[in-house]
Design a protein around this motif. Structure first.
Motif, PDB file in Angstrom:
ATOM      1  N   ILE A 566       0.875  -1.174   0.000  1.00  0.00           N
ATOM      2  CA  ILE A 566       0.000   0.000   0.000  1.00  0.00           C
ATOM      3  C   ILE A 566       0.913   1.226   0.000  1.00  0.00           C
ATOM      4  O   ILE A 566       1.556   1.536   0.995  1.00  0.00           O
ATOM      5  CB  ILE A 566      -0.934   0.006   1.222  1.00  0.00           C
ATOM      6  N   GLU A 567       0.960   1.883  -1.148  1.00  0.00           N
ATOM      7  CA  GLU A 567       1.912   2.988  -1.311  1.00  0.00           C
ATOM      8  C   GLU A 567       1.552   4.141  -0.393  1.00  0.00           C
ATOM      9  O   GLU A 567       0.404   4.599  -0.358  1.00  0.00           O
ATOM     10  CB  GLU A 567       1.926   3.460  -2.759  1.00  0.00           C
ATOM     11  N   PRO A 568       2.520   4.632   0.404  1.00  0.00           N
ATOM     12  CA  PRO A 568       2.213   5.751   1.301  1.00  0.00           C
ATOM     13  C   PRO A 568       1.871   7.018   0.514  1.00  0.00           C
ATOM     14  O   PRO A 568       2.500   7.323  -0.494  1.00  0.00           O
ATOM     15  CB  PRO A 568       3.495   5.929   2.113  1.00  0.00           C
ATOM     16  N   LYS A 569       0.872   7.742   1.020  1.00  0.00           N
ATOM     17  CA  LYS A 569       0.487   9.001   0.393  1.00  0.00           C
ATOM     18  C   LYS A 569       1.319  10.171   0.899  1.00  0.00           C
ATOM     19  O   LYS A 569       1.255  11.263   0.335  1.00  0.00           O
ATOM     20  CB  LYS A 569      -0.996   9.287   0.668  1.00  0.00           C
ATOM     21  N   VAL A 570       2.071   9.923   1.951  1.00  0.00           N
ATOM     22  CA  VAL A 570       2.835  10.999   2.580  1.00  0.00           C
ATOM     23  C   VAL A 570       4.304  10.623   2.561  1.00  0.00           C
ATOM     24  O   VAL A 570       4.670   9.452   2.448  1.00  0.00           O
ATOM     25  CB  VAL A 570       2.359  11.231   4.029  1.00  0.00           C
ATOM     26  N   PRO A 571       5.186  11.611   2.681  1.00  0.00           N
ATOM     27  CA  PRO A 571       6.621  11.300   2.651  1.00  0.00           C
ATOM     28  C   PRO A 571       7.126  10.767   3.994  1.00  0.00           C
ATOM     29  O   PRO A 571       6.496  10.945   5.040  1.00  0.00           O
ATOM     30  CB  PRO A 571       7.254  12.648   2.322  1.00  0.00           C
TER      31      PRO A 571
END
Length: 812
Positions: A566-571
């Protein structure tokens, strides 16, 4: 080079078959121009479908039989098949096996027969044969051959190079009086395997002895012993040439003298090939390795040992020579201009020379004498050979001198020196998964499950050019596609995603990767994409390896699980941390644990090495953190997944996803604070917001000692200062403590954790309260003793006072 393969029926398979393994090919070699049956011994071979052959000259005719631990295949060896080492793999429904080797020779083959462990029981053989044998513990094998005076008798062995086990052979030629006429342990051109040649001194019987150097051995210590009249030189001049050209070589070191022979060099992308001296009496079994590249016509060394008479070459070129006598120094001259950059590389030990070269570059004066030294080198890049990159300091004539480190010399002290501008090069390599056991070939092949994908690393390095590039994977099996982002060389490895269609046919290809710059000419394809370590000794020392320029890529049967990151939306901020969520999709029949791990390492980013999705579970969280100095940028990453389905490990992989490392949104300057046990205080932090955010940020003071508390604080993007109300207990530990702030900022519904600040909180013991002291009572000092004189004076004064006092009136 053409991939030779043969498809056969699928004999049997389990629902989820494990990856195949091959540990040995028998026999260990064969004669060219013959057909033989090869036995591939290993495991998980019951569903074998194909035999992959790396090099031309060997064709698989049929697969004769398949068993769980054995595959038999009939092969034809062409009459012009290249002599030496050939590579094979077996493909099954679940993947591709380890690479194993098979050796091709020019002589007919016969088997060793016991008993032959003494001179008296020596096995009679004819000349010009190859004996296949095996040495057991403390075993010595003897062979006897009839010879004629004046003829050449050569012996050579393949033992360590067979790659079966650590087996260091020693061979010898003895006369009937048991005197050793020649002994061979190691050789520069063949490593731990030796060879020897003699001119037969008299008619009669001669004995060849084979043993392990330390009298070891076991049931896996196989050897191939060549005995005959074939030439056996120890050096070659020139030691290289251009692809496709015909070169006349001078082979040196044979007991019957120099051999001249014209050989046409191959046009393949290989930079190192072997040339074999051949006469009407036979062909040298091992050959001598030489360099093949595009340098201009080669310059022979005539008067190289004289500086004034040394050959002058142009840049680029290759220069060849031999240090014929001990202490000899060879020279090569060239003109160069100020600022010119030249790579000077000597090939000696790497091509089987006895020379341990040292190079020095001198500027010459107008009379051709050395004016001053410019640069020198002995060993370079982990090799005994010398190499250096020189920036020319001024226009002029230069002389490069080469000599042996120990001032040795002789016919086998040959060399090749390449003088050229720096060239653009690339290194592409499939990394070893186990650096402590480089013979482990796990994941050295890429098996892509039908309807699924794998995520694998590729080592990518470059020299001599800049800018982005792409990795091209040509000739993949039908139905297989690759996903690789543009390479910007921020990390030495890049993730590669391979996917196979659900209806892709199970097949394999030997695929050669290429590195393609976005701008400029193509970069030569490297010849050692997969380094197969075949023989290793103590301290993980490699004694024989086979570099190959291709990767075996296969379509395999489907696996019962898949993973998705699940690709993070935040850095991920510098100094911060997060948890990656990985989700597994399982077939109903598979419930076992799944181990996931990152495909590549990222500089400054710590990712948990291996995390397990528990049995029956469908996801896990992987901790990840960034160092405070991690480079802010976007990385591309992937995860691989491994599970055991009963018979062995199965592999799959995630998609490529983006992981961004960014500077902190907020920085805090935490002030030092001191407090007494049992008291309260305030920890103040100055707030600097670099990236504005919406909503409230939650700050928590962590790292506090026991019995010390502080409530979290919420603040917004415009806050300049926050203060934590810190409460201590009478028993809170005294001393200096280092609390810091954990900050949570919410963006796009996800938390961005920060670890910030870091200051000092000192806890002291309570100070003791002082009470007012009572006023001291006045005291009368004791009179000082009087001397006798002072006493008499005091008495006189008292009498005088009394006489002067008026008399008191009398009472009536």
């Amino acid at each position: 080079m053409r991939l030779t393969s043969l498809m056969c029926l699928l004999f049997s398979s389990t629902l989820f078959a494990a990856s195949p393994s091959v540990g040995l090919i028998l026999p260990r070699g064969g004669q060219r121009g013959t057909e033989i049956e090869l036995t591939f011994q290993g495991g998980n071979l019951s569903d074998a479908q194909e035999v992959l052959v790396y090099y031309p000259g060997i064709t698989v005719r049929s697969i004769a039989s398949v068993k769980p631990n054995e595959v038999k295949a009939k092969v034809a060896i062409a009459p012009d098949c290249r002599l030496g080492e050939h590579a094979f793999r077996v493909r099954t429904a679940s993947g591709v096996s380890d690479l194993r080797t098979f050796w091709v020779g020019a002589l007919p083959v016969l088997d060793e027969r016991e008993p032959n462990s003494s001179f008296e029981t020596a096995q009679p053989i004819s000349k010009n044969v190859t004996v296949h044998g095996m040495i057991t513990n403390e075993d010595v094998d003897y062979f006897v051959v009839e010879c004629v005076k004046g003829e050449r008798l050569s012996i050579e062995i393949e033992g360590m190079r067979l790659g079966t086990i650590f087996f260091d052979p020693t061979i010898a030629i003895c006369n009937e009086a048991k005197a050793e006429l020649a002994v061979a342990d190691d050789a520069f051109i063949t490593g731990q395997d030796g060879g020897a040649s003699i001119v037969v001194p008299a008619d009669g019987r001669y004995f060849v002895q084979v043993r392990e150097t330390a009298y070891g051995g076991n049931g896996s210590s196989y050897y191939r012993l060549h005995v005959g009249n074939f030439p056996r030189p120890t050096a070659v001049i020139p030691a290289g040439g251009r692809p496709g050209e015909t070169v006349e070589f001078r082979f040196l070191g044979d007991p019957l003298g120099e051999i001249k022979q014209k050989i046409k060099l191959p046009t393949s992308n290989l930079t190192m090939v072997r040339v074999h001296a051949q006469t009407d009496q036979g062909i040298h079994a091992a050959g001598i390795e030489i360099r093949v590249n595009d340098l201009p016509p080669l310059v022979e060394s005539a008067n190289a040992s004289s500086l004034k008479a040394a050959a002058a070459v142009t840049i680029p070129s290759a220069f060849h020579g031999t240090l014929q006598a001990p202490g000899e120094i060879d020279y090569v001259r060239f003109k160069a201009t100020k600022g010119q950059v030249i790579d000077l590389t000597c090939y000696a030990r790497r091509i089987g020379s006895a020379l341990d070269p040292v190079m020095n570059l001198d500027l010459l004066d107008k009379d051709g004498n050395p004016a001053r030294g410019i640069q020198g080198n002995d060993d370079s890049g982990g090799s005994s050979d010398a190499a250096m990159r020189v920036t020319i300091p001024e226009d002029g004539d230069y002389a490069l001198r080469v000599y042996d480190h120990l001032r040795g010399g002789g016919p086998n002290f040959f060399y090749r020196i390449e003088l050229r501008p720096p060239e653009s090069t690339a290194v592409l390599r499939v990394p070893h998964v186990d650096s402590n056991n480089r013979r482990n070939q796990d994941r050295q092949t890429w098996s892509v499950p039908k309807g699924g994908r794998i995520a694998v690393p590729m080592l990518v390095r470059r020299d001599g050019w800049n800018g982005p590039a792409t990795l091209a994977l040509d000739d993949l099996p039908p139905g297989v596609t690759a996903t690789i982002d543009a390479i910007d060389f921020g990390t030495p490895t890049v993730p590669v995603i391979l996917e196979a269609k659900a209806d892709a046919a199970m097949a394999a290809k030997l695929m050669r990767p290429r590195l393609v710059p976005k701008e400029g000419p193509a970069v030569p394809s490297p010849p050692d994409v997969v380094d197969v370590e075949l023989s290793a000794g103590r301290n993980n020392t490699t004694y024989h390896k086979l570099p190959t320029d291709r990767i075996a890529v296969a379509v395999a049967e489907a696996v019962p699980f898949r993973i998705e990151v699940i690709e993070p939306k935040v850095p991920l901020v510098q100094g911060g941390s997060m948890q990656l969520r990985i989700v597994a999709t399982r077939d109903p029949s598979f419930k076992g644990p799944i181990t996931v791990q990152p495909v590549i390492g990222l500089p400054g980013v710590g990712i948990n090495g291996a995390t397990t999705i528990p049995e029956n579970a469908t996801e896990c969280l992987v901790p990840i953190s960034a160092a405070g100095n991690a480079a802010p940028r976007k990385w591309r990453q992937a995860f691989s997944a491994t599970a055991n389905a009963g018979a062995g490990n199965l592999h799959t992989g995630s998609q490529l996803f983006t992981l961004e490392v960014a500077p902190p949104f907020v920085t805090l300057a935490q002030q030092r604070t001191a407090v007494e046990q049992g008291a309260n205080t305030v920890v103040v932090c100055k707030v600097t917001t670099a990236t504005p955010f919406t909503g409230k940020a939650k700050a928590t003071l962590v790292g506090l000692p026991p019995k010390v508390t502080a409530e979290p604080i919420e603040f917004d993007s415009g806050t300049a200062e926050i203060a934590f109300q810190v409460k201590t207990d009478a028993t809170s530990p005294r001393g200096k403590h280092k609390p810091f702030v954990q900050l949570e900022i919410v963006k796009d519904g996800e938390i961005i954790p920060h670890n910030l600040g870091g200051g000092e909180l000192r806890i002291d013991a309570p100070r003791v309260k002082k009470t007012a002291a009572a006023a001291p009572k006045p005291t009368t000092a004791a009179p000082k003793p009087l001397s006798r004189l002072e006493q008499l004076r005091q008495e006189q004064e008292e009498r005088e006072k009394a006489a002067a006092k008026p008399p008191e009136p009398k009472k009536p």
